[in-house]
Design a protein around this motif. Sequence first.
Motif, short mmCIF file in Angstrom:
data_model
loop_
_atom_site.label_atom_id
_atom_site.label_comp_id
_atom_site.label_asym_id
_atom_site.label_seq_id
_atom_site.Cartn_x
_atom_site.Cartn_y
_atom_site.Cartn_z
N GLY A 171 41.36 34.81 51.15
CA GLY A 171 43.03 34.48 49.84
C GLY A 171 42.74 33.77 48.85
N PRO A 172 43.67 33.33 48.57
CA PRO A 172 43.59 33.17 46.92
C PRO A 172 42.80 32.18 46.52
N GLU A 173 42.64 31.51 47.27
CA GLU A 173 40.73 31.26 46.96
C GLU A 173 39.85 31.74 46.47
N GLN A 174 39.57 32.47 47.29
CA GLN A 174 39.00 33.38 47.17
C GLN A 174 38.65 34.89 46.17
N TRP A 175 40.06 34.81 46.04
CA TRP A 175 40.06 36.09 44.51
C TRP A 175 39.54 36.52 43.75
N ALA A 176 39.32 36.01 42.50
CA ALA A 176 37.99 35.83 42.03
C ALA A 176 36.49 36.14 42.21
N LYS A 177 36.38 35.55 43.61
CA LYS A 177 35.22 36.36 43.98
C LYS A 177 35.14 37.34 44.59
N LEU A 178 35.96 37.98 45.06
CA LEU A 178 35.75 39.32 46.12
C LEU A 178 35.02 40.27 45.63
N THR A 179 35.73 40.89 43.99
CA THR A 179 35.41 41.60 42.42
C THR A 179 35.38 41.35 41.03
N PRO A 180 34.48 41.74 40.86
CA PRO A 180 34.15 40.77 38.89
C PRO A 180 36.05 42.27 39.04
N ASP A 181 36.43 42.35 39.09
CA ASP A 181 37.49 43.14 38.90
C ASP A 181 38.86 42.05 38.43
N ASN A 182 38.48 40.97 39.54
CA ASN A 182 39.26 39.79 39.41
C ASN A 182 38.92 39.01 38.57
N PHE A 183 37.87 38.97 38.16
CA PHE A 183 37.78 37.87 37.37
C PHE A 183 38.91 37.08 36.61
N ALA A 184 40.00 37.79 36.48
CA ALA A 184 41.05 36.75 35.71
C ALA A 184 41.90 36.12 36.39
N CYS A 185 41.57 35.50 38.51
CA CYS A 185 42.01 35.32 38.99
C CYS A 185 41.74 33.86 38.59
N ALA A 186 40.35 33.70 38.20
CA ALA A 186 40.20 32.02 37.80
C ALA A 186 40.34 31.59 36.30
N GLY A 187 41.39 32.43 36.14
CA GLY A 187 41.82 32.22 34.65
C GLY A 187 42.20 30.93 34.35
N LYS A 188 42.73 30.90 33.44
CA LYS A 188 43.95 29.71 32.60
C LYS A 188 44.96 29.30 32.51
N ASN A 189 45.62 31.16 32.72
CA ASN A 189 47.40 31.10 32.35
C ASN A 189 47.78 31.76 33.51
N GLN A 190 47.61 31.65 34.71
CA GLN A 190 47.72 32.03 35.32
C GLN A 190 49.28 31.84 36.18
N SER A 191 49.28 32.57 36.68
CA SER A 191 51.40 32.54 37.27
C SER A 191 50.51 33.06 39.98
N PRO A 192 52.26 32.07 39.98
CA PRO A 192 52.50 31.15 39.51
C PRO A 192 52.60 30.34 39.27
N VAL A 193 53.64 29.46 38.99
CA VAL A 193 53.83 27.66 38.10
C VAL A 193 55.37 27.67 38.89
#
Length: 243
Positions: free
Chosen positions: A32-54
């Motif tokens: 799920g969403p809390e794990q997206w950044a950890k699923l694959t290195p390609d998803n590094f941006a999911c842990a970013g500071k300018n994420q959507s939605p807001v």
Amino acid sequence: MKKHLAFAALMACSVTAMASDGAKWTYAGESGPEQWAKLTPDNFACAGKNQSPVDIKGTVHAGLKPLKLAYKAAGNEVINNGHTVQVNFAPGSTLQLDGTEFELKQYHFHAPSENQVNGQSYPLEVHLVHADKDGNLAVIGVMFKQGAENQALKALWPQLPKEANSKNALTAPLSAASLLPTKHGYFRFSGSLTTPPCSEGVRWLVMKNPVTVSKEQVAAIEGILHHANNRPVQALNGRVIVD
Ligand SMILES: [Zn+2]
């Protein structure tokens, strides 16, 4: 070449989702969403500071210019990729923004809404995804509040593929114009894709005025998706939302 790649990537994103990552990320549980950044290195941006939605709040008035839209009836197929239902567009529908032309590639739905306005969620939100020649993205979001049956959805809903990883050719081409509220006032902020890989640098334009959707129409898309498909709201982290 770059133009070609960006275009191909967008038009084919549903196909890619089907072929490779369709089962890898979800909206709940272990992937799920809390794990997206950890699923694959390609998803590094999911842990970013300018994420959507807001959650759109504390907006600053900036005298935004009216949106310059020129939409054509060029939506020609609708796909169900297991994450959402999406109408794909042939070229020719444009948004002029920041002195650049963005072309409408597709629109798709989230139930309930992903963005919120002053903490309020809506039963449905549509995202109209545009790209410029370099692959930069601009997304227009429109909220649906429960009320009268939506005439634009009335034409589309019976054609939604009920099975994941399937698509239907539309019986008649659709324009995205009929999804927009009458008044085009909007909020603007910088954000990201709301699904992996959560790429940032997306220009977000969310319409201030919602349109209506009937209870039955919401139930119909919920029945097709089988699960909520909204990523939780993300921290603003210093971003300012203007209107
Ligand atoms: Zn979306």
